[in-house]
Design a protein around this motif. Structure first.
Motif: not given
Length: 414
Positions: A249-255
């Motif tokens: 169940h992937p999401f995306g985010h800044t590192c």
């Protein structure tokens, strides 16, 4: 003193003969029942030389116990040849006119009004169970982060259900509580942002205690339901000696680095659904985990532990592997958001998030019955006995714990 046979009366001899015949019949029936459990034997199949006729009687036997092992109140006879596709919960008729609500806690009422509802929501495979091929439950360390405000609700529900059948487990929090195996993280706090410190300090503790034996570490919150037998099968294609993050169940985010510098983001597995870190990755993370969270990650502004850990893994050159079965919402919400076709494309979900304490108990019970059904329908005696013993042992261990927690009200004298 026992009389010699020569002096025994004809009546006594008759009694002995009847007793012996009774013993033989009982032995025969016992052998038949045992054999019929695992072979398709029924009374419709005549045994050579013997014919059976129904015994006429006026005695009425209360059938509640029989109803608990069959799904039809009207038909009390169970034939093993018909059990290959049976579901103890889903085949129970909701509109059964003989069903009567006895108490709010009766199993019959619970089966209809609580367990049966999941038959129309989650996938319901009935047979062809295949166990995990590579890893067993004791190869995994389960890490649960929680807070004091959830101890008597969400955390206890997890303790009482799926986690009770797990060998290596931790609840990481900052407040001790005798009813839970809390590992205290000093100074972590009890707000949402505290999850960050609980998690990375807890990971260090878990690694220190299990780095010689653990193959994977599974991280989740205290409102995550996990089906452990399903979960283990997701690891069949993976090797714990490789640096891995495994989830779904992937999401995306800044590192980030140096607290405020943004760098390339990550696609990361849902922390709510839970995810794995391999032993090899934990070995890589362990000496650098303090520096990352103290120097690079903006804990206060971005208190998302799943994002932070995946950015940390990315900084070590590790990208996540995504597999089916990790659901970031409850079964009911998943049907609404994704639809039954997508939800049921994978027949063995691993986990659900945002599960309430009441639903945690019901969902775990539903899946326990489903697992028993599949093993019984497959006539898989070895796995059925193994699972039953594990469940019984966990059940009585839990009862011993609960006994120390509960104080019954005093009995009022009359």
């Amino acid at each position: 003193m026992q009389l010699p046979l020569s002096k025994m009366s004809p009546k006594s001899s008759f009694v002995i003969c009847v007793h012996k015949l009774y013993v033989i019949i009982c032995l025969f029936c016992t052998v038949y029942l045992i054999a019929s459990t695992f072979y398709s034997i029924s009374f419709e199949k005549r045994i050579v030389g013997l014919g059976f006729k129904p015994l006429q009687t006026n005695v009425t036997i209360h059938a509640n116990i029989t109803k608990l092992i069959s799904n039809n109140d009207k038909t009390q006879n169970i034939h093993t040849s018909d059990l290959s596709n049976e579901s103890f919960i889903c085949d129970y008729e909701k509109t059964n006119t003989t069903h009567r609500k006895t108490t709010s806690l009766s199993f019959e009422d619970h089966r209809v009004n609580a367990l049966r509802l999941y038959c129309d929501i989650v996938p319901t495979p009935r047979n062809e169970w295949i166990s995990a091929k590579r890893y067993v439950e004791s190869d995994i360390v389960f890490i649960i982060y929680t807070g004091a405000s959830f101890y008597q609700t969400r955390a206890l529900a997890v303790r009482d259900t799926w986690l009770s059948r797990v060998t290596h487990k931790y609840f990481f929090s900052s407040t001790p509580y005798p009813s839970l195996p809390i590992t205290v993280i000093e100074g972590a706090g009890e707000d949402y942002m505290s999850n960050m410190k609980k998690l990375y300090e807890g990971m260090k503790i878990a690694y220190q205690e299990h780095n010689q034996t653990a193959k994977f570490y599974f991280l989740a919150g205290c409102d995550t339901f996990v089906n452990v037998p399903h979960l283990l099968k997701r690891l069949d294609e993976y090797n714990h000696t490789k640096a891995l993050v495994i989830g779904g169940h992937p999401f995306g985010h800044t590192c980030y680095k140096k607290k405020n510098q943004t760098i390339s983001g990550v696609t990361y597995p849902s922390g709510g659904a839970g995810f794995f870190l391999s032993a090899a990755l934990m070995e890589m993370m362990y000496p650098k985990i303090d520096l990352f969270f103290q120097d690079d990650w903006p804990n206060e502004n971005v208190p998302y532990s799943d994002v932070a850990l995946n950015c940390f893994a990315a900084s070590l050159g590790v990208q996540p592997s995504f597999v089916p079965g990790f659901w970031a919402f409850t079964p009911e919400e998943t049907v609404t958001l994704d639809g039954l076709v997508k939800f049921h494309a994978d027949r063995e979900p691993n986990s659900f998030h945002y599960v309430s304490p009441t639903s945690m108990y019901i969902l775990d019970e539903f899946y326990v019955f489903q697992h028993i059904d599949r093993l019984a329908n497959d006539k898989n005696l070895n796995e059925l006995v193994k699972f039953t013993r594990q469940f019984v042992a966990a059940h009585y261990e839990l009862l011993r714990i609960i006994k120390t927690e509960c104080t019954l009200p005093p009995v009022q004298s009359t």
